[in-house]
Each structure stands twice: as structure tokens, then as C-alpha cells.
Design a protein around this motif. Structure first.
Motif, PDB file in Angstrom:
ATOM      1  N   LEU A  27       0.771  -1.212   0.013  1.00  0.00           N
ATOM      2  CA  LEU A  27       0.040   0.102  -0.073  1.00  0.00           C
ATOM      3  C   LEU A  27       0.892   1.361   0.181  1.00  0.00           C
ATOM      4  O   LEU A  27       0.414   2.463  -0.046  1.00  0.00           O
ATOM      5  CB  LEU A  27      -0.901   0.077   1.231  1.00  0.00           C
ATOM      6  CG  LEU A  27      -1.959  -0.939   0.964  1.00  0.00           C
ATOM      7  CD1 LEU A  27      -2.674  -1.360   2.439  1.00  0.00           C
ATOM      8  CD2 LEU A  27      -3.034  -0.639   0.158  1.00  0.00           C
ATOM      9  N   GLY A  28       2.269   0.946  -0.066  1.00  0.00           N
ATOM     10  CA  GLY A  28       3.066   2.219  -0.208  1.00  0.00           C
ATOM     11  C   GLY A  28       3.634   2.966   1.182  1.00  0.00           C
ATOM     12  O   GLY A  28       4.048   4.050   1.451  1.00  0.00           O
ATOM     13  N   VAL A  29       3.267   2.193   2.355  1.00  0.00           N
ATOM     14  CA  VAL A  29       3.607   2.768   3.582  1.00  0.00           C
ATOM     15  C   VAL A  29       5.099   2.508   3.665  1.00  0.00           C
ATOM     16  O   VAL A  29       5.768   1.246   3.346  1.00  0.00           O
ATOM     17  CB  VAL A  29       2.792   1.851   4.694  1.00  0.00           C
ATOM     18  CG1 VAL A  29       3.453   2.433   5.879  1.00  0.00           C
ATOM     19  CG2 VAL A  29       1.274   2.090   4.578  1.00  0.00           C
ATOM     20  N   SER A  30       5.803   3.230   3.965  1.00  0.00           N
ATOM     21  CA  SER A  30       7.367   3.308   4.351  1.00  0.00           C
ATOM     22  C   SER A  30       7.570   2.298   5.610  1.00  0.00           C
ATOM     23  O   SER A  30       6.865   1.960   6.252  1.00  0.00           O
ATOM     24  CB  SER A  30       7.854   4.577   4.741  1.00  0.00           C
ATOM     25  OG  SER A  30       7.354   4.908   5.805  1.00  0.00           O
TER      26      SER A  30
END
Lengths: 344, 321, 284
Positions: C173-176
Motif C-alpha cells: 500500500l506504499g507505507v514506508s
């Protein structure tokens, strides 16, 4: 995520409660000291009295003379206390320290033998043989010869000594070296020894603890400890042939042999020569060690002046069997004390 | 919290990406610092101990290890007394603790009824956390007089013909130290053994029973061989603990010199000698010699630890964990 | 053959009896230690123990107020140091480090766990006390070193239980990474982390050897100043255990009892937290 905040709040609250309590310090500052367990009963009395008179707190840790010397050498504390006078090497390592005799008492030989009366008779030579492991039982002929009227059991003797570096050990080994050539050659005098026999305890407290916990044990502690814990102690034969106990008269008589005080303030009063029949042969002065230059010079001088003063600190001594300093020693002590100056 | 993938504003997205990169950098930086720092810490500890012992090593060299005299008055030091004390107390403690731990582990995994298993198992685990100073307190005040007045007289009269149970009776000594060490090793070793035995696949155990083996034969033939590596490792870990134990031992062992075959004798160990003399050591050589003792202790415990790890690795490989 | 079977059965019974006897003996002795403490502690468990300071020579009574406060301070400071570092090390080993480095760090932690606490005391003395004098802060550094491997190991174990799918979903989901760790991985493993923390705290609370080198020159009054040495419960038990005074013995038993109860509660708490954490993780 609810647990962490709760715990943090709890932790914060407990710290918040504790810190204000801690912040309430005494108004007059604190002097920290460490060392001799021998003198610690008297220092306890002094600190209570001194705080009520001046507001300054004396925080003293009885960690043993050796640890006290180490602590003051490293300047971890404001003053050190030792019953063993500093050797030239130790004085040098301390880098500008002076030692000042500030109390006078005696080392008692305590023992745990149910059914046997107090003040059993003993000589230095027999005591040396016990600590050398040569005499192993209480009913040994040598001990029986000194106490013909006492029924001594056949039980084992457990000689107890100080496992930490101790001024009381110095005092005892000083005495044993003086009366037993065998001891002097094999073991010698020092704050510790290569003990050939027996069990070690930490501090006067540790030695007294082992002796009171072990039947047949024998040990050496300052007489204040023996009295407080109601331990039996021996009557030792002095050079005049009399059997004496470590009472005030015996200690005063031993200290009366000091005619002059050397520049280092090192004093030896064990085994006083033939003369006063009352002298107790294992008496000793005990010293405070101060840095000549100190940031707390004024407070230290004030405290030690209080301690050696015959009407102040010294007056508290007798009930713990600390005899007042003889005049000649008091003069030397005060003279040395004036050398302590404020560091720039 | 999910990234706002549907937000059209590129400025917000790029600021977000910057924060992500900065955060990632910070996390990996801190974590790496902590991780590498741990390795550095171990190295630092070893280095500081070697450094502290340097003076004594230079003075006495390797012969320190087999030199017997420890004389602070003459500034002469040797570790043999203490190596003997450490070895004999740990060895005898292990001799008793190992079979007892295995027995408890077996009992709690195979033999005990369900209810007892949980209760006694939890009890043993919690006993593993009793601090050594409390065991030492008990050792001085309760065990000591019992040893002097009851245990040693009995052992002396029954086993006095051996060289191990002779001599005067004290409240301290090698024997109370061995008892205290056994008490400290057993709970943790027993807990580990129990876990190991519980982890044996039930098919193996049931298969053996199905073939007609008695429970003991199943234990001897299936469970023990299967867990051999782990049990040895558990015992070695117990040994490591015994070697390094300073406080409870120094409270009961008597801080004495000399090497004595009899367990009634007083003695001292590496850790206990350090605990009793370090604070008051007055010469640089005395301090350095005590650190030399710590170095020997460190080498011993590292060796035991390493052996345990190697055995566990081989054990895991064999069973494909 | 019947006789052989009978012999085998006899042997089986004998071995079972032996196992039972050995266990009963061992558990009995261990229980005896705890019961001894309890029985001897009861007479001294009064309010004085917690409100009065340590008695000076010759004084009757007294308590261990300064020791209890001192121990609380030491353990709090040590935990404040060991917890973050331990969790970070576990994150490093479990999530971020290349395999060879992770192995090195894990080995280092195992070695650290096996170093006797008296050697840790010498290390901290040589490194810090020589330069900065004794203090509660220096003592807590020693305790933190002892706590570190315990925290790191149990955090590692719990981190390993977190399913890969959770992390992968978060990344997809693109969370770092750092947000994933902080907001996704850590919260699910919090129970396990606290387990390790409580076990480590229980261990640190009872350690005496490092204190011998770092906090013995303390005052006789309650103090929470980290720059000064403080009294502590294990050190008080240690010194009182060797004394001849029955009054001090009673206080030592009472303090030992408090320590055991503390250790018991923390290890019960740790087990409970671990159960909950495992249950939460496995229920996903």
C-alpha cells in the motif's frame, strides 16, 4: 496501543512522587566518607549529634579500611577512615593526603562456645597458633593450661578473619607479629593476609555474624561490636603477665605509652612493654584521611575538630568503649588538621 | 494508517516521500547503531577486562593460572586456589543438578497428572527467578547451621572413610556452596528440559508405546536421544551460571585459602574472590590480579557458552528446525 | 515372555518412582527456601520497613525506605536505557540487517547474556566509575547491560511471529518501512515486548554483583538523585545477611520476601502478556 501510555504514566507518577521527597536535602550540605568498620559505631553517633548541632549530614559507608583508603585516593568521597596507617606508598598514591588519629579503641577476640564463661584466658602466642591452624580444638592442652578451671569442649575451632582489606586485621596482625616470631615470618602484618586456616567474613559485621552463627568459632572485631551483639570476648595476657579485657582502663593504659607522635601520625600501641598491668595488648588508634587541598576544606576541618574535641566528639566515645585521645595525640591531630586548606 | 494514494496534490505526496525517506533513514540508522553497538559492547567488555589484567599478566604471566599463593601482604598472587574452588563447586553442583533437572523435566512432561503439570511447572519457572542474594541469605542463616550441626556430622560418620567428607565442621564451605549452586541451576535447567521433552513429536512417542515399550523404555529410546543435544546445552547453560555466580557463593563459601579435597573445607571461587576483595584492593597489582581472575572467569564462561551454542546449532540442523 | 515383561514393568515403575522422588525432593527444597523466607519475613513486614531509613549502628528498628526507593530508581533508569535499545536491536536483527550481520549481532547478544554479572560490574567500574565516581546512573548502566539481551531476545521471538503478509500488505500500500514498523509491527508485538521487559526488570531488581562496584557509598536517607550512589534492596539483603543482628536479619527476610513477590508478580504478568500476545497474533 493503550498499554504503553498507561505504563508510562504510572512510571512517571512514581518518579514524580519520589523526586520531591529526594529533593528535600538537609540544609547544611553533606560530607561523604567511607572506610573502617571499626570506627563506624562512633561515626554513627557523631553524625547524629553533628547533624543536630550544625545541620550538616555525615554520610559514612563502612566498607572497610582498605576500601576507604581506595575511595579517598580516588577522591570518590570527602574523607576516608582507616585503622591501618597509610604506608609511604599509599600516602604517595593518595596524592597529598594527611592521616589524623581521631579515635582510640581496641580489638576484642570474640568466641562462640555455649556453656563456657565469658572472658576466657588467652595469650598472643596461642592465638597465633590457632590462626596458623596449629591448634584445632578447644580442649587443646595449650588452651586448657590457661584456663584450668573451665571445662572446655572437644569441638573444632573455626578461626574467623576479615576477607576484605581491614584495619582491624592490621591491628591483629601487628599484635601477632609482635608476640609470635612464627607468625611474623610466615604471615606478617597487613590489612589482609595469606590466612592458613579459617573462614573469612566481610566487615566487622561479617566476622561477628559468622561467629554468632557458628558454634566453636573465634574471631576479632572492635569491642563495640562485641558489646552490642553480646558476644563473649577473651581476656588477653599482656607483657606484664596480667590477663586484661578491652575495657576503657585497659585501652587508656595502652595509649599512655605514646610519648611523642611522629610526623606521619602513625602510632602503634600493640603489646605495650612491661609496665602498666592494666594495659590491653590489642589496642589501636584509628585515623581519618583527608586531602590537604579540598573543595570542602572548611567543613572537613570543622567536622574533624568536632570529632577530636574532648568535650564534643570524644565525649560520645566511652559508652562504645572508645577512650578519649591522650593529650599528646590530640595536639598532633589538631596541628595536622590545620594543614587542610581550601583548594583553589 | 495507509498512504493517501488517492490524493492528487503532488506537493503533499513529495513531502510525504521525504518524510518517509527521513524516517526510514532514522530507523535504520538507530537500529543499526543499536545492533552494531551490541557487538561493539561485547568487544569493549572483553577489551577492558584484558586491559585491566595487563599489569598482572605482565608480572606473573601464564603461571598465574597454576600458582597457588594469594598474599596481599607480599603482593604475590596466583589463581590456582580459585580455579580449583570454582571447578569443584560447579562440577559437583552440576553432577546433582543435571539428573535432577532431567528427572523434573521428564516428570513434568510425561508422568505428572494434568493439573500438577501446570502448577508445578509454573512453580519451577518462577523459582528460576529467585535472586541469588536471597538464596545466599537462606544459605547463611538456615542452611549454614543445619550443615554444621546436622548434615556434616552425618555425612562424616557415614562417608568419612572417603577423603571428601573429613575434617572440622563449619557453617560455610564447599559443601554449602555446592548445595546453593544446585538450587540455583535446577529451576532453569528443569524448565528448559521440560520444554525440550514436550517438543518431541507425539507420533514418535505414541509409536513407541504402540510397539509395546514401557514408558521408561520410550523415554530412554525415543525422548532422550531425540533431545540429547538440547539437554546437554541446557546443562551447559546451567554450568555457565554456576561458574559465574558470585554473590550466593561468597555468602556461604568462607573466603578461605588453600586447596582441600574434603567438601567440608572452606574455600573460594574466582567470582567470589573478586566480590570480596575488589573494593579494598590497595595496590595496582592487586587490582590487576583481581581483573586477571575475571579474565579467567570470562574465558571459562565464554567457552562453556560457545560449546552450548555449537551443540544447539548441530541439534537444530539434525532436526530441521 | 512373561518374566521379561514383568521385569521391564518393574524397571519402568522403579524409574518412574525415581523421577517422582527426584522431582519431589528438588521441588521440596526449592519450596522450602521460599517458605523459609515467607515464615521469617512475616514478623518484619510492617509499615516501618517501608517508611524508615536504614538504622545506624546501635539504633533499634529502622527500615529499608531508602533501599526500596533506590532500587526503584535503578530499575527505572536501567529499563529506560535497555528497552529502547533492546527493541531497536531486535528490529535490526529481524527486519533490517543482512543475514551475516544479523548472525553476528545475535551471537553477540548470546555472549552478552552469558557474561557473569560480576564481570559486567568490573567493566562498568573500569569504564565509568573511575572517571565519574559511583552513582545511580552508572549502576543502572550496568543493570541495563544485563537487561539488554533479555529484552532483545524476547522482542526478536515475538517479531518473528508477525506474519509476513502483514508487512507485505503494508508495503504494497506504499507505507514506508519505518511507519510499517512503528504503526503495524510493533503494536501487534507489544505484549511480547513487555514480556521481555518484565522478565528483564525482574532480573535487574535482584542483581547484587554490579552494585558492589557502582553504588555502595550511599547516604542513609531517601534519595532519588541519579548523580549520587543510592541504597538498593539486594545490597541491603547482602549486608544484612552477614550481620550478627537478629533485627537486621528480620529486615533482610522481609526485603527478600518483597523481592520474591515482585519477581513472582512480574513473571506472572510476563506470562499473561505473552499468552495474550500469542493469542492475538495467532488469531489473525
Amino acid at each position: 496501543m493503550t498499554k504503553t501510555p498507561k505504563l508510562l504514566v504510572l512510571a512517571a507518577l512514581s518518579v514524580a512522587v519520589v523526586v520531591p521527597v529526594a529533593g528535600a536535602r538537609s540544609s547544611g550540605g553533606t560530607l561523604t566518607g567511607a572506610g573502617s568498620t571499626f570506627v563506624s559505631p562512633l561515626v554513627s553517633l557523631w553524625s547524629a549529634d553533628y547533624r543536630s548541632k550544625t545541620g550538616t549530614e555525615i554520610a559514612y559507608s563502612p566498607v572497610g579500611s582498605g576500601a576507604g583508603i581506595a575511595a579517598i585516593t580516588a577522591r570518590q568521597v570527602d574523607f576516608g577512615a582507616t585503622d591501618a596507617p597509610l604506608s609511604p606508598d599509599q600516602l604517595q598514591a593518595c596524592n597529598g593526603c594527611v592521616q589524623i588519629p581521631w579515635a582510640l579503641s581496641a580489638t576484642s577476640i570474640i568466641y562462640n562456645l555455649p556453656g563456657v564463661p565469658n572472658n576466657l584466658r588467652m595469650t598472643g602466642q596461642v592465638l597465633a597458633r590457632i590462626y596458623l591452624g596449629q591448634i584445632k580444638r578447644w580442649n587443646d592442652p595449650a588452651i586448657r593450661a590457661l584456663n584450668p578451671k573451665v571445662r572446655l569442649p572437644a569441638s573444632d575451632i573455626t578461626p574467623v578473619y576479615r576477607s576484605d582489606n581491614s584495619g582491624t586485621t592490621y591491628n591483629l596482625t601487628d599484635y601477632l607479629s609482635a608476640v609470635s616470631p612464627d607468625w611474623k615470618n610466615r604471615i606478617g602484618r597487613g590489612v589482609n593476609a595469606n590466612w592458613p586456616a579459617g573462614q573469612g567474613g566481610r566487615g566487622s559485621s561479617g566476622v561477628a555474624g559468622i561467629v554468632s552463627n557458628t558454634q566453636g568459632a573465634l574471631g576479632y572485631v572492635d569491642v563495640a561490636f562485641a558489646l552490642k551483639n553480646r558476644l563473649k570476648f577473651m581476656a588477653l595476657r599482656n607483657a606484664s603477665g596480667a590477663f586484661t579485657t578491652p575495657g576503657l582502663r585497659g585501652i587508656v593504659a595502652a595509649a599512655a605509652t605514646v610519648k611523642r607522635v611522629p610526623a606521619t601520625n602513625e602510632l602503634h600501641i600493640v603489646n605495650p612493654a612491661r609496665g602498666d598491668r592494666l594495659a590491653y595488648p590489642i589496642s589501636t588508634f584509628t585515623y581519618v584521611v583527608l586531602p590537604v587541598r579540598s573543595g570542602k576544606a572548611a567543613e572537613l576541618r570543622k567536622f574533624v575538630f568536632y570529632a577530636v574535641n574532648p568535650t564534643q566528639g570524644q565525649k560520645l566515645g566511652p559508652k562504645l568503649l572508645f577512650a578519649p585521645l591522650p593529650k599528646v595525640v590530640l595536639v598532633a591531630a589538631e596541628k595536622t588538621l590545620r594543614r587542610v586548606v581550601q583548594a583553589v | 494508517m495507509l498512504a493517501p494514494v488517492d490524493l492528487p496534490l503532488s506537493a503533499l505526496a513529495s513531502r510525504r516521500r521525504l518524510a518517509d525517506r527521513a524516517g526510514d533513514l532514522a530507523l535504520s540508522g538507530l537500529a543499526a547503531a543499536a545492533g552494531v553497538g551490541s557487538v561493539v559492547l561485547v568487544g569493549l567488555i572483553v577489551w577492558k577486562v584484558v586491559d585491566g589484567a595487563r599489569l598482572s599478566i605482565g608480572h606473573f604471566g601464564l603461571p598465574f593460572v597454576w600458582h597457588e599463593v594469594w598474599d596481599p601482604n607480599r603482593d604475590v598472587y596466583g589463581a590456582l586456589d580459585l580455579i580449583y574452588g570454582t571447578s569443584i563447586t560447579s562440577a559437583v553442583a552440576l553432577l546433582f543438578a543435571a539428573p535432577i533437572s532431567v528427572a523434573i523435566g521428564l516428570y513434568l512432561s510425561e508422568l505428572a497428572p494434568r493439573g500438577v503439570r501446570g502448577a508445578v511447572g509454573s512453580l519451577v519457572e518462577m523459582l528460576a527467578a529467585v535472586p541469588s542474594v536471597v538464596v545466599g541469605l537462606w544459605g547463611i542463616l538456615v542452611l549454614g547451621p543445619f550443615v554444621q550441626q546436622d548434615l556434616e556430622p552425618v555425612l562424616g560418620s557415614v562417608l568419612g572413610w572417603t577423603p571428601f567428607f573429613r575434617g572440622p565442621h563449619h557453617t560455610g564451605g564447599l559443601l554449602p556452596a555446592m548445595i546453593v549452586l544446585t538450587i540455583m541451576i535446577v529451576p532453569i535447567s528443569a524448565s528448559v528440559c521440560r520444554e525440550l521433552f514436550l517438543a518431541v513429536p507425539t507420533e514418535l512417542k505414541e509409536g513407541a508405546i504402540g510397539l509395546g515399550l514401557t514408558r521408561w523404555e520410550m523415554v530412554r529410546g525415543v525422548v532422550l536421544p531425540y533431545t540429547r543435544g538440547g539437554v546437554v546445552a541446557a546443562i551447559l547453560l546451567g554450568l555457565g551460571r554456576a561458574l559465574g555466580e558470585a554473590i550466593a557463593v561468597t555468602q556461604v563459601i568462607g573466603s578461605a585459602q588453600g586447596i582441600n579435597v574434603s567438601f567440608f573445607a572452606l574455600g573460594d571461587t574466582l567470582a567470589s574472590r573478586i566480590a570480596s576483595q575488589y573494593q579494598g584492593a590497595l595496590t595496582h597489582l592487586a587490582v590487576s590480579s583481581l581483573v586477571y581472575l575475571a579474565l579467567i572467569l570470562l574465558v571459562l564462561t565464554l567457552a562453556v557458552n560457545l560449546a552450548a551454542q555449537v551443540i544447539v546449532k548441530r541439534f537444530e540442523v539434525r532436526h530441521g528446525h | 515372555m512373561a518374566t521379561s515383561l514383568a521385569r521391564r514393568r518393574r524397571k519402568n515403575r522403579a524409574m518412574e518412582a525415581l523421577a517422582l522422588a527426584a522431582s519431589a525432593l528438588a521441588v521440596g527444597v526449592l519450596g522450602l527456601v521460599v517458605v523459609s523466607v515467607l515464615v521469617r519475613a512475616l514478623p518484619a513486614l510492617n509499615l516501618d520497613l517501608f517508611t524508615k531509613n536504614q538504622a545506624l549502628f546501635g539504633q533499634r528498628g529502622g527500615g529499608l525506605a531508602n533501599a526500596f526507593v533506590g532500587s526503584l530508581l535503578l530499575v527505572a533508569l536501567a529499563a529506560a536505557m535497555a528497552l529502547p535499545v533492546g527493541v531497536l536491536v531486535a528490529i535490526y536483527v529481524g527486519e533490517l540487517a543482512p543475514p551475516r550481520v544479523a548472525l553476528a549481532v545475535r551471537t553477540a547478544l548470546d555472549v552478552l547474556n552469558g557474561i557473569p554479572s560480576i564481570v559486567v560490574g568490573i567493566f562498568v567500574y573500569a569504564l565509568l566509575v573511575v572517571r565519574f565516581r559511583q552513582s545511580a546512573l552508572v549502576a543502572s548502566v550496568a543493570l541495563a547491560i544485563i537487561m539488554l539481551p533479555l529484552v532483545a531476545r524476547s522482542t526478536q521471538e515475538v517479531l518473528a511471529l508477525v506474519p509476513r503478509s502483514l508487512r507485505e500488505a503494508s508495503h504494497a500500500l506504499g507505507v514506508s518501512t519505518w511507519r510499517t514498523v512503528l504503526r503495524v509491527v510493533l503494536p501487534t508485538t507489544l505484549g511480547g515486548i513487555l514480556t521481555g521487559a518484565t522478565l528483564a526488570v525482574a532480573r535487574a531488581a535482584g542483581e547484587t554483583a554490579p552494585i558492589l562496584f557502582t553504588s555502595t557509598l550511599f547516604t542513609n536517607s531517601v534519595s532519588a538523585d541519579p548523580r549520587q550512589p543510592v541504597a538498593s534492596v539486594p545490597f541491603a539483603i547482602f549486608t544484612y545477611s552477614e550481620s550478627p543482628d537478629p533485627n537486621l536479619h528480620r529486615q533482610a527476610w522481609a526485603a527478600a520476601f518483597v523481592l520474591i513477590v515482585f519477581v513472582l508478580l512480574t513473571s506472572l504478568g510476563a506470562r499473561y502478556l505473552l499468552h495474550r500476545s500469542r493469542r492475538n497474533l495467532l488469531a489473525r
